[in-house]
Design an enzyme around this catalytic site. Structure first.
Site, PDB file in Angstrom:
ATOM      1  N   LEU A 191      18.251   5.312 -54.914  1.00 50.69           N
ATOM      2  CA  LEU A 191      18.085   6.473 -54.035  1.00 50.69           C
ATOM      3  C   LEU A 191      18.172   6.059 -52.574  1.00 50.69           C
ATOM      4  CD1 LEU A 191      17.405   9.412 -53.425  1.00 50.69           C
ATOM      5  CD2 LEU A 191      14.978   8.853 -53.775  1.00 50.69           C
ATOM      6  N   TYR A 192      17.458   5.016 -52.212  1.00 49.22           N
ATOM      7  CA  TYR A 192      17.467   4.513 -50.836  1.00 49.22           C
ATOM      8  C   TYR A 192      18.884   4.159 -50.389  1.00 49.22           C
ATOM      9  CZ  TYR A 192      16.611   1.089 -47.088  1.00 49.22           C
ATOM     10  OH  TYR A 192      16.629   0.374 -45.899  1.00 49.22           O
ATOM     11  N   ALA A 193      19.588   3.394 -51.213  1.00 48.68           N
ATOM     12  CA  ALA A 193      20.931   2.947 -50.852  1.00 48.68           C
ATOM     13  C   ALA A 193      21.908   4.108 -50.796  1.00 48.68           C
ATOM     14  CB  ALA A 193      21.412   1.892 -51.842  1.00 48.68           C
TER      15      ALA A 193
END
Length: 257
Positions: free
Chosen positions: A161-163
């Site tokens: 999700l972050y990436a």
């Protein structure tokens, strides 16, 4: 303090600690005045501002929450007031460094809508609309630096999700470069790798095994230090980088080559 009205001004989000702190100090070392933001630790942010003032540059620390998109107009207005009243300028900036963020390892199977809303707000929606407003008060010949992550090129377990949000910002950065190039404004992304800070709960700093893995896969044979990243941000905001725009720079010391 300097009285030079031509001094350039940088706005650095999340400039109270970790990489953001070094970015703010590195920009000041290059002769810029700095407005830095924090979310919850005012004393920490003011200590950074005081250190910048000790370098004979102007500095201000303002609270800013990237999840409060409705409050961005008010925040940008506050920045303009500080620049006019305390910096002796015209209420305009030269550089925006989008650094503030949150991080946490969450396997895909455990992701929730609340996780998505938080990460998307902090790393994409909030950044997009802050950049939109900041560009309206940016002098021609300035620039934007989006701090993304090397994890959007190679996979780090739990950081899907972050990436993904960081990858979206990298695409947006190229559009900023194209649309604002006629004004001499450049836009680039800087993607750091492993740094032993308190980001993501100090995931690297507090895990010797993870540190060893990162070092073993890094051509330079060590973890990054904050100044390795802060110095690059300062370079991207300098005249030496005036012909660099629409680019992604991966600052990992040669990880996973």
């Amino acid at each position: 303090m300097t009285s030079d009205t031509k001094t350039k001004v940088a706005l650095v989000t999340g400039g109270n600690r970790g990489l953001g702190k070094d970015m703010a100090l590195s920009l000041a070392a290059r002769g810029m005045d700095v407005v830095l933001t924090y979310n919850s630790n005012a004393d920490e942010a003011e200590a950074v501002a005081a250190e910048i003032r000790g370098m004979r540059r102007r500095a201000a620390a303002l609270r800013f929450d990237l999840t409060d998109v409705a409050g961005i107009d008010g925040f940008v207005g506050q920045v303009g007031d500080v620049l006019r009243d305390d910096f002796g300028g015209a209420g305009r900036i030269d550089f925006l460094v989008n650094n503030a963020g949150v991080g946490r390892s969450i396997p895909i199977d455990q992701l929730t809508e609340a996780d998505f809303d938080l990460f998307a707000s902090v790393h994409f929606k909030g950044v997009l609309f802050l950049t939109q407003k900041a560009l309206r008060m940016m002098n021609d010949g300035g620039g934007v630096v989006f701090v993304t992550a090397a994890a959007d090129r190679y996979n780090v377990p739990g950081y899907g999700l972050y990436a993904s949000c960081k990858g979206a910002i990298e695409v947006f950065s190229r559009y900023v470069a194209k649309e604002y190039g006629p004004r001499g404004i450049r836009s680039n992304t800087l993607a750091p790798g492993g740094v032993a800070t308190d980001f993501a709960g100090g995931a690297i700093r507090s895990n010797p095994g993870l540190q060893a893995m990162v070092v073993a896969g890094t051509a330079m044979g060590r973890l990054a230090e904050p100044h390795d990243i802060g110095g690059l941000v300062a370079l991207l905001c300098s005249d030496e980088a005036r012909w660099l725009t629409g680019q992604r720079l991966e600052a990992t010391g040669g990880y996973n080559l």
